[in-house]
Design an enzyme around this catalytic site. Sequence first.
Site, mmCIF file in Angstrom:
data_model
loop_
_atom_site.group_PDB
_atom_site.id
_atom_site.type_symbol
_atom_site.label_atom_id
_atom_site.label_comp_id
_atom_site.label_asym_id
_atom_site.label_seq_id
_atom_site.Cartn_x
_atom_site.Cartn_y
_atom_site.Cartn_z
ATOM 1 N N ASP A 31 37.259 44.041 47.853
ATOM 2 C CA ASP A 31 36.781 44.769 47.141
ATOM 3 C C ASP A 31 37.019 45.999 46.627
ATOM 4 O OD1 ASP A 31 34.623 45.115 44.993
ATOM 5 O OD2 ASP A 31 33.573 46.246 46.634
ATOM 6 N N ASP A 58 36.380 47.182 39.094
ATOM 7 C CA ASP A 58 35.761 46.576 39.156
ATOM 8 C C ASP A 58 36.366 44.553 39.455
ATOM 9 O OD1 ASP A 58 34.130 45.367 40.881
ATOM 10 O OD2 ASP A 58 32.177 45.876 39.911
#
Length: 441
Positions: free
Chosen positions: A322, A123
């Site tokens: 992201d 992440d």
Amino acid sequence: MDVLSSLMTFFFFLTLFLSSPLTSQTLTPNCAAAVSGSTSTLRVFHVDSPCSPFRTKQTPSWEETVLKSQSNDHERLQYLVSLVAGKSFVPIASGRQQPVQSPTYVVKASVGTPPQSFLLAVDTSNDAAWIPCGGCVGCSSTVFTSELSTSYKTLGCQDSHCQQVTNPICSVTGSCSFNITYGGSTVAANLSQDTVNLAGDNITGYTFGCIQKVTGTSVPPQGLLGLGRGPLSLLSQSQNLYQSTFSYCLPSYKSLNFSGTLRLGLIAQPKTIKYTPLLKNPRRSSLYYVDLLAIKVGRNTVAIPPSSLSFNTTTGAGTIIDSGTVFTRLVQPAYEAVRDEFRRRMGTATVISLGGFDTCYTVPVTIPSITFLFAGLNVTLPQDNFLIHSSSGSTTCLAMAASPANVNSVLNVVASFQQQNHRYLFDIPNNRLGISREACS
Ligand SMILES: *[C@@H]1O[C@H](CO)[C@@H](O)[C@H](O)[C@H]1NC(C)=O
Ligand SMILES: *[C@@H]1O[C@H](CO)[C@@H](O)[C@H](O)[C@H]1NC(C)=O
Ligand SMILES: *[C@@H]1O[C@H](CO)[C@@H](O)[C@H](O)[C@H]1NC(C)=O
Ligand SMILES: *[C@@H]1O[C@H](CO)[C@@H](O)[C@H](O)[C@H]1NC(C)=O
Ligand SMILES: *[C@@H]1O[C@H](CO)[C@@H](O)[C@H](O)[C@H]1NC(C)=O
Ligand SMILES: *[C@@H]1O[C@H](CO)[C@@H](O)[C@H](O)[C@H]1NC(C)=O
């Protein structure tokens, strides 16, 4: 999402997959954790890869994988927006029954002495590492048994790392723990330290959250590896080893058998790559903001209101990179401008809307590329990075969307579908991000 639109989305995706040129040859995935002969390089797998135990029997098809990705994105966006706004995340009731699991990619790592293995979700918008620990309430069956590790210790409230945790909780015994929200989940964990092994490299005294309790389904089942750049992230904790530098190439969506790579440190990074500056938002130190100046559809630059792209540390507005969102999301005015230009280029062809995508065609899409113009770096995406095709080959959609209307987003998110088969090099000491095309799978 109401029941009707969920159903419609479902039926859409039942008929949707990426028409792929793969034919006779069967790819057997290589499930090894590290790339042999390559220093500090981990294989990156899709959560639904044959190498991943998280692949569910109920969703064997690519269609359903994509369906899941798209509904996950909605929640991911809410989460990212809550990070930017500095509010905790309250999931919007959706009536959807599917468990949500984010992010999308995992790497193999081991923890402790002797090592215990985990598949950690990667992440880039988070700093922390968490691992489910023995005795955890609400975790899956794979947990870290701290009693079996000779190098494990819990950290006390006096430890400097405890001060880096948001809202640390000091127990009566003086140990440091914390409660946080992640997506629609809550996590209660003890701050701990142990050796973490990544692609053969031992990082001793690695500080992570040993999860004691989880609610909800957003927390990756075997833990999280935060690649953000805040104080508790992998980068900050392995500075001597990796010099706050890493790169990844996410595998193509064309086959779940493909894998990508996560390369840690300076060794073997691309030498000739073009960079754009990374921007710092002091209020959200873990997010990788970049300066997206414009977007081109084919050769035409789209007229996007500058306020839709500009970076603002007060509001959190701007563009982030992201790895946990699948389809790029743009704030409403930016998305509409891109979409309108796309439709204009498609001339009189009839536009249809399918599932979460509003710009689909039953004729071939003739637009060869979409270009993101970042400060100092133009990234021209081929069709594979912006078109998604139906299984019959008859329908093609623009694989991007506007931020969900109920989220009030000021954030543009460059997501993994648009990143696949590109190398993203995060050079933190020089505050820059390199991007180049690479057939990583
Ligand atoms: C992917 O790998 C699995 C298991 O090795 C195999 O059964 C399948 O045919 C492969 N898929 C493709 C598209 O090659
Ligand atoms: C890392 O630690 C393990 C024991 O936990 C050891 O077997 C291995 O040799 C170490 N690797 C390196 C590169 O030091
Ligand atoms: C975690 O912290 C709680 C509260 O301080 C404590 O009861 C528990 O034993 C700790 N667990 C571990 C594995 O250290
Ligand atoms: C943290 O979470 C635990 C487990 O859910 C709960 O018992 C505790 O009251 C929470 N503490 C705080 C300060 O919210
Ligand atoms: C950032 O947003 C705030 C609040 O909307 C506004 O007052 C400020 O002028 C903006 N700053 C910049 C640099 O645009
Ligand atoms: C990016 O493209 C724009 C418009 O096509 C051009 O003006 C600019 O010089 C390019 N930037 C770089 C770094 O190549």
